[in-house]
Design a protein around this motif. Structure first.
Motif, PDB file in Angstrom:
ATOM      1  N   VAL A   1      32.686  42.965  54.119  1.00  0.00           N
ATOM      2  CA  VAL A   1      32.367  44.538  53.916  1.00  0.00           C
ATOM      3  C   VAL A   1      33.219  45.145  54.598  1.00  0.00           C
ATOM      4  O   VAL A   1      33.789  46.234  54.249  1.00  0.00           O
ATOM      5  N   ASN A   2      33.873  44.792  56.038  1.00  0.00           N
ATOM      6  CA  ASN A   2      34.618  45.706  56.840  1.00  0.00           C
ATOM      7  C   ASN A   2      35.996  45.750  56.355  1.00  0.00           C
ATOM      8  O   ASN A   2      36.748  46.715  56.510  1.00  0.00           O
ATOM      9  N   GLN A   3      36.445  44.462  55.388  1.00  0.00           N
ATOM     10  CA  GLN A   3      37.621  44.668  54.875  1.00  0.00           C
ATOM     11  C   GLN A   3      37.845  45.446  53.599  1.00  0.00           C
ATOM     12  O   GLN A   3      38.714  46.163  53.190  1.00  0.00           O
ATOM     13  N   ILE A   4      36.765  45.346  52.837  1.00  0.00           N
ATOM     14  CA  ILE A   4      36.539  45.817  51.567  1.00  0.00           C
ATOM     15  C   ILE A   4      36.333  47.588  51.761  1.00  0.00           C
ATOM     16  O   ILE A   4      36.741  48.150  50.798  1.00  0.00           O
ATOM     17  N   LYS A   5      35.621  47.989  52.706  1.00  0.00           N
ATOM     18  CA  LYS A   5      35.238  49.553  52.625  1.00  0.00           C
ATOM     19  C   LYS A   5      36.441  50.249  52.670  1.00  0.00           C
ATOM     20  O   LYS A   5      36.601  51.328  51.974  1.00  0.00           O
ATOM     21  N   PRO A   6      37.390  50.173  53.366  1.00  0.00           N
ATOM     22  CA  PRO A   6      38.561  50.885  53.577  1.00  0.00           C
ATOM     23  C   PRO A   6      39.279  51.002  52.299  1.00  0.00           C
ATOM     24  O   PRO A   6      39.824  52.097  51.990  1.00  0.00           O
TER      25      PRO A   6
ATOM     26  N   GLU B   1      49.142  55.900  37.704  1.00  0.00           N
ATOM     27  CA  GLU B   1      49.054  55.675  39.239  1.00  0.00           C
ATOM     28  C   GLU B   1      47.544  55.088  39.600  1.00  0.00           C
ATOM     29  O   GLU B   1      47.610  54.430  40.350  1.00  0.00           O
ATOM     30  N   MET B   2      46.688  55.459  38.916  1.00  0.00           N
ATOM     31  CA  MET B   2      45.377  54.906  39.281  1.00  0.00           C
ATOM     32  C   MET B   2      45.171  53.503  38.676  1.00  0.00           C
ATOM     33  O   MET B   2      44.600  52.539  39.466  1.00  0.00           O
ATOM     34  N   ARG B   3      45.839  53.250  37.542  1.00  0.00           N
ATOM     35  CA  ARG B   3      45.923  51.816  36.980  1.00  0.00           C
ATOM     36  C   ARG B   3      46.684  50.963  38.045  1.00  0.00           C
ATOM     37  O   ARG B   3      46.254  49.734  38.198  1.00  0.00           O
ATOM     38  N   ASP B   4      47.826  51.462  38.575  1.00  0.00           N
ATOM     39  CA  ASP B   4      48.672  50.865  39.624  1.00  0.00           C
ATOM     40  C   ASP B   4      47.561  50.567  40.877  1.00  0.00           C
ATOM     41  O   ASP B   4      47.820  49.557  41.346  1.00  0.00           O
ATOM     42  N   LEU B   5      46.972  51.397  41.310  1.00  0.00           N
ATOM     43  CA  LEU B   5      46.042  51.429  42.395  1.00  0.00           C
ATOM     44  C   LEU B   5      45.079  50.326  42.384  1.00  0.00           C
ATOM     45  O   LEU B   5      44.649  49.691  43.027  1.00  0.00           O
TER      46      LEU B   5
ATOM     47  N   ALA C   1      44.313  42.592  43.706  1.00  0.00           N
ATOM     48  CA  ALA C   1      45.260  41.770  44.367  1.00  0.00           C
ATOM     49  C   ALA C   1      44.521  41.439  45.639  1.00  0.00           C
ATOM     50  O   ALA C   1      44.298  40.434  46.373  1.00  0.00           O
ATOM     51  N   LYS C   2      44.328  42.553  46.388  1.00  0.00           N
ATOM     52  CA  LYS C   2      43.838  42.523  47.846  1.00  0.00           C
ATOM     53  C   LYS C   2      42.429  41.869  47.777  1.00  0.00           C
ATOM     54  O   LYS C   2      42.065  41.251  48.547  1.00  0.00           O
ATOM     55  N   MET C   3      41.521  42.252  46.672  1.00  0.00           N
ATOM     56  CA  MET C   3      40.243  41.515  46.774  1.00  0.00           C
ATOM     57  C   MET C   3      40.255  40.135  46.687  1.00  0.00           C
ATOM     58  O   MET C   3      39.457  39.511  47.167  1.00  0.00           O
TER      59      MET C   3
END
Length: 133
Positions: free
Chosen positions: A61-66, A90-94, A100-102
């Motif tokens: 949760v602490n990693q995902i929230k930001p 841009e939103m699609r890229d974000l 990838a981070k998830m």
């Protein structure tokens, strides 16, 4: 006496109308209740749903929230963008970067559930607004 009765009925009607709108917003039948929330409030709601659905640990949760907060803040900023197509790209890229981070934060099983949740949301949106063929 008539004036008091008219005033009382007016107050009752106004109170009833406001309470009906409040109930619609609370149960999701309102037009867009999430739109009136701040990015932080939307993130908190999303974290609550994901914690339950994905069995997230407090560390996750602490990693995902930001990540979610940044995405929601940028999404709000893009709503007023003059070039909607560029904003959508841009939103699609974000979102791709967030995915990838998830993938690095979630376990393989959690990530599969995460993708299922996203697919269900896409299906709901297609049903609500009509999909492109």
């Amino acid at each position: 006496m008539k004036k008091k009765l008219v005033l009382a009925l007016s107050i009752f009607a106004a109170t009833f109308a406001l309470s009906t709108e409040s109930v619609k917003a609370q149960d999701g039948r309102g037009e867009r209740p999430q739109q009136n929330l701040t990015p932080a409030q939307r993130v908190d709601n999303q974290i609550q749903r994901w914690t339950k659905a994905l069995s997230l640990s407090s560390d996750q949760v602490n990693q995902i929230k930001p990540l979610l907060l940044e995405l929601n803040q940028k999404r709000d900023a893009m709503r007023d963008a003059p070039d909607k197509r560029a904003a959508m790209r841009e939103m699609r890229d974000l979102v791709t970067a967030q995915d990838a981070k998830m993938k690095t934060i979630l376990s393989a099983e959690q990530y599969t559930k995460y993708e299922d949740i996203k697919d269900e949301a896409k299906d709901r949106m297609k049903g609500k607004f009509g999909g492109r063929n």
